[in-house]
Write an enzyme that holds these catalytic residues in place. Structure first.
Site, mmCIF file in Angstrom:
data_model
loop_
_atom_site.group_PDB
_atom_site.id
_atom_site.type_symbol
_atom_site.label_atom_id
_atom_site.label_comp_id
_atom_site.label_asym_id
_atom_site.label_seq_id
_atom_site.Cartn_x
_atom_site.Cartn_y
_atom_site.Cartn_z
ATOM 1 N N ARG A 118 4.977 -0.979 -2.921
ATOM 2 C CA ARG A 118 4.796 0.271 -3.681
ATOM 3 C C ARG A 118 6.022 1.151 -3.526
ATOM 4 O O ARG A 118 6.729 1.076 -2.543
ATOM 5 C CB ARG A 118 3.564 1.021 -3.159
ATOM 6 N N LYS A 183 -0.722 -0.965 9.130
ATOM 7 C CA LYS A 183 -0.829 -1.650 7.840
ATOM 8 C C LYS A 183 -1.108 -3.146 8.024
ATOM 9 O O LYS A 183 -0.369 -3.856 8.685
ATOM 10 C CB LYS A 183 0.492 -1.463 7.082
ATOM 11 N N ARG A 325 -2.888 15.318 8.498
ATOM 12 C CA ARG A 325 -2.223 16.379 9.282
ATOM 13 C C ARG A 325 -2.811 16.416 10.684
ATOM 14 O O ARG A 325 -4.008 16.220 10.858
ATOM 15 C CB ARG A 325 -2.415 17.734 8.603
HETATM 16 C C1 BTN Z 1 2.555 -2.170 -0.690
HETATM 17 O O1 BTN Z 1 3.705 -1.713 -0.626
HETATM 18 O O2 BTN Z 1 1.667 -1.755 0.046
HETATM 19 C C2 BTN Z 1 2.228 -3.235 -1.686
HETATM 20 C C3 BTN Z 1 2.676 -4.609 -1.246
HETATM 21 C C4 BTN Z 1 2.304 -5.700 -2.209
HETATM 22 C C5 BTN Z 1 2.884 -7.032 -1.798
HETATM 23 C C6 BTN Z 1 2.409 -8.164 -2.664
HETATM 24 S S1 BTN Z 1 2.817 -9.744 -1.972
HETATM 25 C C7 BTN Z 1 2.328 -10.527 -3.446
HETATM 26 C C8 BTN Z 1 2.799 -9.661 -4.588
HETATM 27 N N1 BTN Z 1 4.159 -9.981 -4.965
HETATM 28 C C9 BTN Z 1 4.999 -8.965 -4.727
HETATM 29 O O3 BTN Z 1 6.220 -8.977 -4.954
HETATM 30 N N2 BTN Z 1 4.324 -7.937 -4.193
HETATM 31 C C10 BTN Z 1 2.908 -8.217 -4.087
#
Ligand code: BTN
Length: 326
Positions: A118, A183, A325
């Site tokens: 993201r 995460k 927070r």
């Molecule tokens: C995030 O940043 O939280 C989202 C991560 C999403 C990763 C997945 S792995 C499979 C698919 N292919 C990608 O390039 N990204 C998503």
């Protein structure tokens, strides 16, 4: 060649270079280059005697047939194509470009060279140690905005992880999957519009399954993996099948009924509900600073928007990064 070498080494036994060269019909130089690439991709080897190779742990490689067999007949019948890739830049990028006449398709990779996260972040997952899954779905008619689908997919991932025994899974709006505040999985939806109300949405799911510690320096936030959350290993193929099944089911449900059926489950995972939060909204073009909103998180509405009590008003937000927070 990476995959062929790993298919032999996956059992965790020790092999000599001449055994590997003979079975694969390659030269010593080719073997050494392949091993070097595997190390660069995060595979860990036992320090072994010269010209001996042994993985530090067994690896369960992705197996198309096993995944297909673990799907319910109904979902298997609806899945037009399932592809397993040894390496690719990004399964999301790849699937967006595949066309199987609008059928649902899914792709998994052992390794992504440019995994997308993201907000332009990179998704890092060493070879064979996570799940990088994308499922592509063609919608024809959009009764419900795609923003809510992100939440529906996050809920589905949370439910699967909870069902297989990871208690204490939490979701941080809109779609971070956390365990003990770290995460564990991430979701990235990408969309390509084909015509009015018709398009392809790719749901990308990345899960840390069994991550080798030393190779994850590139991950910029606190992270954990499924093995830690479960206290035991879980089959990557089984997990892939569960995710495909749940993700496709969520899609059918969302496009027919919207987000409402997912909201009760969201509430059981909502990490920020009732907490004092800051929502950081990135600067738009022409603005020099991101916007920061502080208030009390009050859950989500039926579009997936975050509800925040700011003073005596409840406001809804569609974008932003939430932090709790202290
Ligand atoms: C995030 O940043 O939280 C989202 C991560 C999403 C990763 C997945 S792995 C499979 C698919 N292919 C990608 O390039 N990204 C998503």
């Amino acid at each position: 060649m990476l995959l062929q070498v790993l298919q032999i080494l996956a059992d965790g036994q020790r092999y000599t270079s001449s055994q590997l060269i003979r079975s694969l019909g390659i030269t010593l130089v080719e073997l050494e280059q392949t091993i070097k690439t595997l190390i660069d991709y995060g595979i860990k080897f036992h320090p072994a005697a010269p010209y001996h190779y042994q993985l530090s742990e067994k690896i369960e490689l992705l197996d198309r047939q096993r995944i297909l067999m673990a799907l319910s007949p109904a979902i298997r019948g609806k899945l037009g194509h399932l592809e397993i890739l040894s390496e690719i830049d990004s399964t999301n990028r790849y699937l967006l470009e595949q066309d199987y006449s609008g059928q649902v398709i899914a792709g998994l990779a052992e390794y992504q060279t440019a995994g997308r996260g993201r907000r332009g972040r990179v998704w890092v997952s060493p070879y064979g140690s996570g799940l990088c899954l994308s499922v592509k779905y063609r919608y024809e008619g959009l009764n419900y905005a795609l923003g809510g689908l992100t939440i529906a997919v996050a809920v589905s991932v949370g439910q699967i992880l909870r069902e297989i025994g990871a208690s204490g899974i939490q979701l941080k709006w809109p779609n971070d999957v956390l365990w003990q505040g770290k995460k564990l999985a991430g979701i990235l939806l990408e969309n390509r519009t084909l015509a009015n109300q018709i398009g392809d949405v790719v749901m990308g799911i990345g899960i840390n399954v069994n991550m080798p510690y030393v190779e994850t320096r590139l991950i910029t936030q606190p992270w954990t993996d499924l093995q830690t959350a479960l206290g035991t290993t879980f089959s990557r193929n089984q997990l892939a099948a569960l995710l495909i099944e749940q993700c496709m089911t969520a899609c059918y449900q969302y496009f027919n009924y919207g987000l409402n059926p997912f909201i009760p489950a969201w509430q059981t995972f909502d990490m920020v509900y009732g907490k004092s939060i800051t929502l950081t909204i990135p600067a738009n073009k022409g603005e020099d600073k991101p916007q920061s909103i502080t208030g009390i998180a009050c859950g989500i509405d039926e579009t997936g928007a975050l509800l925040v009590q700011v003073g005596n008003r409840k406001q809804r937000y569609l974008y932003g990064e939430v932090s709790i927070r202290r």
